[in-house]
Design an enzyme around this catalytic site. Structure first.
Site, PDB file in Angstrom:
ATOM      1  N   ASP A  35       0.847  -1.191   0.000  1.00 23.86           N
ATOM      2  CA  ASP A  35       0.000   0.000   0.000  1.00 23.86           C
ATOM      3  C   ASP A  35       0.881   1.238   0.000  1.00 23.86           C
ATOM      4  O   ASP A  35       2.070   1.173   0.361  1.00 23.86           O
ATOM      5  CB  ASP A  35      -0.904   0.011   1.241  1.00 23.86           C
ATOM      6  CG  ASP A  35      -2.145   0.876   1.067  1.00 23.86           C
ATOM      7  OD1 ASP A  35      -3.230   0.308   0.830  1.00 23.86           O
ATOM      8  OD2 ASP A  35      -2.025   2.114   1.161  1.00 23.86           O
ATOM      9  N   ASP A  61       3.880   2.495  -4.633  1.00 25.36           N
ATOM     10  CA  ASP A  61       2.993   3.295  -5.466  1.00 25.36           C
ATOM     11  C   ASP A  61       2.787   2.489  -6.735  1.00 25.36           C
ATOM     12  O   ASP A  61       3.714   2.328  -7.538  1.00 25.36           O
ATOM     13  CB  ASP A  61       3.634   4.650  -5.778  1.00 25.36           C
ATOM     14  CG  ASP A  61       2.747   5.556  -6.625  1.00 25.36           C
ATOM     15  OD1 ASP A  61       1.794   5.043  -7.250  1.00 25.36           O
ATOM     16  OD2 ASP A  61       3.014   6.771  -6.678  1.00 25.36           O
ATOM     17  N   VAL A  62       1.587   1.959  -6.929  1.00 26.09           N
ATOM     18  CA  VAL A  62       1.344   1.042  -8.045  1.00 26.09           C
ATOM     19  C   VAL A  62       1.472   1.723  -9.402  1.00 26.09           C
ATOM     20  O   VAL A  62       1.575   1.043 -10.431  1.00 26.09           O
ATOM     21  CB  VAL A  62      -0.044   0.363  -7.936  1.00 26.09           C
ATOM     22  CG1 VAL A  62      -0.131  -0.471  -6.669  1.00 26.09           C
ATOM     23  CG2 VAL A  62      -1.168   1.383  -8.008  1.00 26.09           C
ATOM     24  N   ASN A  88      -5.706  -4.687  -6.387  1.00 23.29           N
ATOM     25  CA  ASN A  88      -6.867  -4.163  -5.681  1.00 23.29           C
ATOM     26  C   ASN A  88      -6.829  -2.656  -5.441  1.00 23.29           C
ATOM     27  O   ASN A  88      -7.861  -2.045  -5.186  1.00 23.29           O
ATOM     28  CB  ASN A  88      -7.005  -4.880  -4.328  1.00 23.29           C
ATOM     29  CG  ASN A  88      -8.028  -4.248  -3.427  1.00 23.29           C
ATOM     30  OD1 ASN A  88      -9.235  -4.337  -3.657  1.00 23.29           O
ATOM     31  ND2 ASN A  88      -7.566  -3.562  -2.381  1.00 23.29           N
ATOM     32  N   TYR A 153     -13.917   6.205 -12.436  1.00 25.37           N
ATOM     33  CA  TYR A 153     -14.059   4.892 -11.814  1.00 25.37           C
ATOM     34  C   TYR A 153     -14.627   3.885 -12.814  1.00 25.37           C
ATOM     35  O   TYR A 153     -14.102   2.779 -12.977  1.00 25.37           O
ATOM     36  CB  TYR A 153     -14.968   5.009 -10.588  1.00 25.37           C
ATOM     37  CG  TYR A 153     -14.995   3.786  -9.706  1.00 25.37           C
ATOM     38  CD1 TYR A 153     -13.978   3.558  -8.782  1.00 25.37           C
ATOM     39  CD2 TYR A 153     -16.047   2.873  -9.766  1.00 25.37           C
ATOM     40  CE1 TYR A 153     -13.998   2.448  -7.950  1.00 25.37           C
ATOM     41  CE2 TYR A 153     -16.076   1.759  -8.947  1.00 25.37           C
ATOM     42  CZ  TYR A 153     -15.051   1.554  -8.038  1.00 25.37           C
ATOM     43  OH  TYR A 153     -15.080   0.440  -7.234  1.00 25.37           O
ATOM     44  N   LYS A 157     -12.657   0.646 -14.275  1.00 24.84           N
ATOM     45  CA  LYS A 157     -13.184  -0.681 -13.960  1.00 24.84           C
ATOM     46  C   LYS A 157     -13.622  -1.435 -15.218  1.00 24.84           C
ATOM     47  O   LYS A 157     -13.497  -2.661 -15.284  1.00 24.84           O
ATOM     48  CB  LYS A 157     -14.329  -0.568 -12.959  1.00 24.84           C
ATOM     49  CG  LYS A 157     -13.914  -0.037 -11.586  1.00 24.84           C
ATOM     50  CD  LYS A 157     -12.805  -0.857 -10.955  1.00 24.84           C
ATOM     51  CE  LYS A 157     -12.539  -0.423  -9.511  1.00 24.84           C
ATOM     52  NZ  LYS A 157     -11.453  -1.208  -8.887  1.00 24.84           N
TER      53      LYS A 157
END
Length: 258
Positions: A35, A61-62, A88, A153, A157
């Protein structure tokens, strides 16, 4: 089912990520909780270790391509293998398109979609060499239906489902499965707080908001428990689901059946 399997869970410091990570730990998995929130992450992992669970914390940090392979390398150094990646990490912001900040839009797509791409990109060589792997991507009912005010979002998604299908096709003969989970409204503090904010704005109770706003959309008339999502994730990571790949799996109490 997942005993001794090694999993990376991004967005693991709280909410759905933390809840699912705990479910995997309870089944004997070894979990890397990753995270951006270092303090919260370390706090949670310290408590889990006190309870005897085998887990480590890695701040990441993704969206940073140099940080993701470093996280994966650290996982390999610590555990010697990597069986499951659960992409996630995510966030929410609701506003109409004309007032939606382009910077915010890019940030959200970067975290939820590009971050999932980067993670997948760097675990695939390891999983291919092992001849085994499970990749789970967190999508949403908003990955299959639209919702006003959620431009970023919904875009991210929906994109995750496309990424899932491509990755599944590219790994179909490698012992790897790739699937997307599409939950509806999950009973988390974030959702409860949203209900309280809406209740305050309307001058009603949060229970009235549930009854009058959410439940008319949900045939089962209840929020989804995190454990329900975790149970499905556990199944998808089991040998019993070895033929399930490229799927967008809805867990929504009937929301999208109408």
């Amino acid at each position: 089912m997942v005993e001794d399997k090694v999993m990376i869970m991004t967005g693991a410091a709280s909410g759905i990520g933390l809840g699912i990570a705990k479910a995997f730990l309870n089944k004997g998995a070894k979990v890397v909780l990753a995270d951006l929130d270092k303090d919260k992450l370390n706090q949670e992992v310290a408590q889990l270790k006190i309870q005897g669970f085998d887990c480590i914390a890695i701040q990441v940090d993704v969206t940073e391509e140099n940080e993701m392979p470093q996280m994966i390398e650290e996982t390999m150094r610590h555990y010697g293998r990597l069986d499951i990646l659960f992409n996630n990490a995510g966030l929410q912001h609701v506003t109409p398109i004309e007032s939606f900040s382009t910077e915010k839009f890019r940030q959200m797509v970067d975290i939820m979609l590009t971050g999932s791409f980067i993670g997948t990109k760097y675990v695939l060589p390891i999983m291919k060499e092992q001849g085994y792997g499970r990749i789970l991507n967190m999508s949403s009912i908003n990955g299959v239906i639209g919702f006003a005010g959620k431009a970023a979002y919904n875009s991210a998604k929906h994109g995750i489902i496309g990424l899932t299908k491509v990755a599944a096709l590219e790994t179909a003969t490698e012992g790897i499965t790739v699937n997307a989970l599409c939950p509806g409204y999950i009973d988390t503090p974030l959702v409860r707080n949203q209900m309280e904010d809406l209740a305050s704005h309307r001058g009603v109770s949060s229970e009235q908001v549930l009854e009058e706003v959410l439940f008319p959309l949900i045939p089962q008339k209840q929020l989804i428990d995190i454990q329900d999502v975790a149970d499905y994730a556990l199944f998808l990571c089991s040998d019993g689901a070895k033929s399930v790949t490229g799927q967008a799996i809805l867990i929504d109490g009937g929301y999208t059946a109408q």
